[in-house]
Motif scaffolding. Structure first.
Motif, PDB file in Angstrom:
ATOM      1  N   GLU A   1     -13.316  30.917 -12.563  1.00 13.27           N
ATOM      2  CA  GLU A   1     -13.016  31.241 -13.955  1.00 13.27           C
ATOM      3  C   GLU A   1     -13.962  32.313 -14.501  1.00 13.27           C
ATOM      4  O   GLU A   1     -13.562  33.156 -15.313  1.00 13.27           O
ATOM      5  N   LEU A   2     -15.214  32.309 -14.055  1.00 15.60           N
ATOM      6  CA  LEU A   2     -16.145  33.365 -14.466  1.00 15.60           C
ATOM      7  C   LEU A   2     -15.700  34.716 -13.918  1.00 15.60           C
ATOM      8  O   LEU A   2     -15.747  35.733 -14.622  1.00 15.60           O
ATOM      9  N   TRP A   3     -15.273  34.736 -12.653  1.00 18.01           N
ATOM     10  CA  TRP A   3     -14.761  35.983 -12.086  1.00 18.01           C
ATOM     11  C   TRP A   3     -13.504  36.431 -12.811  1.00 18.01           C
ATOM     12  O   TRP A   3     -13.303  37.632 -13.049  1.00 18.01           O
ATOM     13  N   PHE A   4     -12.613  35.475 -13.162  1.00 22.70           N
ATOM     14  CA  PHE A   4     -11.404  35.833 -13.906  1.00 22.70           C
ATOM     15  C   PHE A   4     -11.766  36.498 -15.233  1.00 22.70           C
ATOM     16  O   PHE A   4     -11.136  37.469 -15.655  1.00 22.70           O
ATOM     17  N   LYS A   5     -12.781  35.963 -15.895  1.00 22.27           N
ATOM     18  CA  LYS A   5     -13.220  36.544 -17.169  1.00 22.27           C
ATOM     19  C   LYS A   5     -13.662  37.990 -16.972  1.00 22.27           C
ATOM     20  O   LYS A   5     -13.302  38.877 -17.763  1.00 22.27           O
TER      21      LYS A   5
ATOM     22  N   GLY B   1      -4.683  23.658 -11.175  1.00 24.66           N
ATOM     23  CA  GLY B   1      -4.966  25.073 -11.258  1.00 24.66           C
ATOM     24  C   GLY B   1      -3.854  25.841 -11.955  1.00 24.66           C
ATOM     25  O   GLY B   1      -4.070  26.942 -12.466  1.00 24.66           O
ATOM     26  N   PHE B   2      -2.653  25.267 -11.992  1.00 24.22           N
ATOM     27  CA  PHE B   2      -1.530  25.852 -12.719  1.00 24.22           C
ATOM     28  C   PHE B   2      -1.890  26.093 -14.180  1.00 24.22           C
ATOM     29  O   PHE B   2      -1.329  26.958 -14.843  1.00 24.22           O
TER      30      PHE B   2
ATOM     31  N   PHE C   1      -6.035  33.008 -15.407  1.00 26.34           N
ATOM     32  CA  PHE C   1      -5.268  33.563 -14.296  1.00 26.34           C
ATOM     33  C   PHE C   1      -3.903  34.048 -14.773  1.00 26.34           C
ATOM     34  O   PHE C   1      -3.421  35.099 -14.342  1.00 26.34           O
ATOM     35  N   ARG C   2      -3.278  33.302 -15.713  1.00 27.01           N
ATOM     36  CA  ARG C   2      -1.998  33.753 -16.261  1.00 27.01           C
ATOM     37  C   ARG C   2      -2.199  35.025 -17.076  1.00 27.01           C
ATOM     38  O   ARG C   2      -1.338  35.914 -17.061  1.00 27.01           O
TER      39      ARG C   2
END
Length: 268
Positions: A57-61, A123-124, A129-130
Motif C-alpha cells: 500500500e505504501l508503494w501504491f501511494k 485484496g479486492f 490499487f483500483r
C-alpha cells in the motif's frame, strides 16, 4: 572557532546531532508506523502477511503520486520529465513483482493458521490499487457498488479518478500537441503508425509509448505472479472476500491498459 560560533553560517544550514531539530524516527514517524502491524492471531507468519501488504500500500501511494506527475507532464508537453518519472515507476513496479517471493516463503499450512481471521477482508478491497487502474485507463464504476466497507473519503477518491483524465488521455494530448490527428480511434491509430515509422521526427513520442507499455506489461506481470502465489497458497478455494479467488484473479491477467499500443505491433 566552532560552527556554532560562526555567525556567517545560517542555523538552518547546520547539520549533525547538535541541532536536534528532527530525528530519524521522528521524521519518518516510526513509532506510529511500527504500531500498525497488529496480528489477530498467534500464528507466527501473520506478521509477515501484514507487513508485506502494508508495504504494498505504501508503494501504491508512491505510484499514484508519480503517475499523476507523469500524466501532468505529458499534458504540459514536458515529455522528458514524463520519461524520467516513468523510470522510477518501472523500478517500483519491479519491486512489487519481487515482493511476491517474500510472501511465497509462507507455506499453505502457515497461511491457514490465520486465514480465517481475514474474512471478509480481501485484496479486492484495495482502494489505491483500483485508483491505479482508473488512472491508467481501466475505469469500472461497478467497483464502487461492490466496495461495501469503503469510507466516504475513499469513495470520493475513486469517483474523482473516474472523472479525471487518464495516462492515455495525456498521451493522446501529446500526439495532438505534435500536430498529429487524434479525432477518433482510427486517427489515433494512424498517428501511432506515423510515430513508429518516423522515429527521426517523433522518437520522444515513441519512447514515451514504450514507457506506457512497460507500465502495462509490468503490472500484468505482477498480476500473474500474484495469482500464482494465491494458487500456491490456497489452490481453488474461494477468496476471503467472497470472490472465486484464483480464477477471478487469473481472469484479469489478460487485461491491457493501452490496447492500441499492443495492437500497433500487428500494424507495422
Amino acid at each position: 572557532m566552532g560552527i556554532d560560533d560562526d555567525a556567517t553560517v545560517p542555523r538552518d544550514r547546520q547539520f549533525g546531532e547538535e541541532g536536534r531539530r528532527v530525528s530519524y524516527g521522528g521524521y519518518l514517524r516510526l513509532p506510529a508506523l511500527l504500531a500498525q502491524q497488529q496480528p489477530q492471531s498467534e500464528a507466527p507468519d501473520e506478521l509477515l502477511f501484514i507487513t508485506v501488504h502494508q508495504v504494498y500500500e505504501l508503494w501504491f501511494k508512491l505510484l499514484l503520486h508519480e503517475l499523476e506527475n507523469v500524466r501532468d507532464a505529458m499534458f504540459a508537453g514536458e515529455l522528458w520529465q514524463a520519461r524520467h518519472l516513468f523510470r522510477r515507476v518501472h523500478a517500483v513496479e519491479r519491486v512489487l513483482v519481487g515482493q511476491v517471493e517474500v510472501l511465497e516463503t509462507m507455506t499453505p499450512q502457515d497461511f491457514l493458521a490465520f486465514r480465517a481471521k481475514l474474512a471478509p477482508a480481501s485484496g479486492f478491497q484495495s482502494v489505491q490499487f483500483r485508483e491505479l487502474e482508473f488512472l491508467s485507463g481501466v475505469k469500472d464504476e461497478r467497483y464502487l457498488d461492490r466496495l461495501k466497507d469503503a469510507g466516504d473519503e475513499e469513495r470520493l477518491r475513486l469517483r474523482r479518478r473516474l472523472g479525471e483524465p487518464t495516462l492515455w488521455d495525456a498521451y493522446v494530448a501529446a500526439l495532438s500537441r505534435r500536430g498529429l490527428p487524434v479525432s477518433g480511434e482510427e486517427e489515433i491509430r494512424e498517428s501511432l503508425l506515423t510515430v513508429a515509422r518516423d522515429r527521426r521526427s517523433h522518437d520522444d513520442l515513441w519512447q514515451l509509448a514504450e514507457d506506457l507499455l512497460t507500465h502495462d506489461e509490468t503490472t500484468a506481470l505482477w498480476r500473474m505472479r500474484h495469482v500464482q502465489m494465491v494458487e500456491r497458497q490456497i489452490g481453488t478455494k474461494s477468496g476471503t472476500g467472497g470472490s472465486t479467488g484464483a480464477p477471478y484473479l487469473r481472469s484479469r491477467t489478460q487485461m491491457h491498459y493501452f490496447p492500441l499500443l499492443w495492437e500497433l505491433r500487428a500494424w507495422l
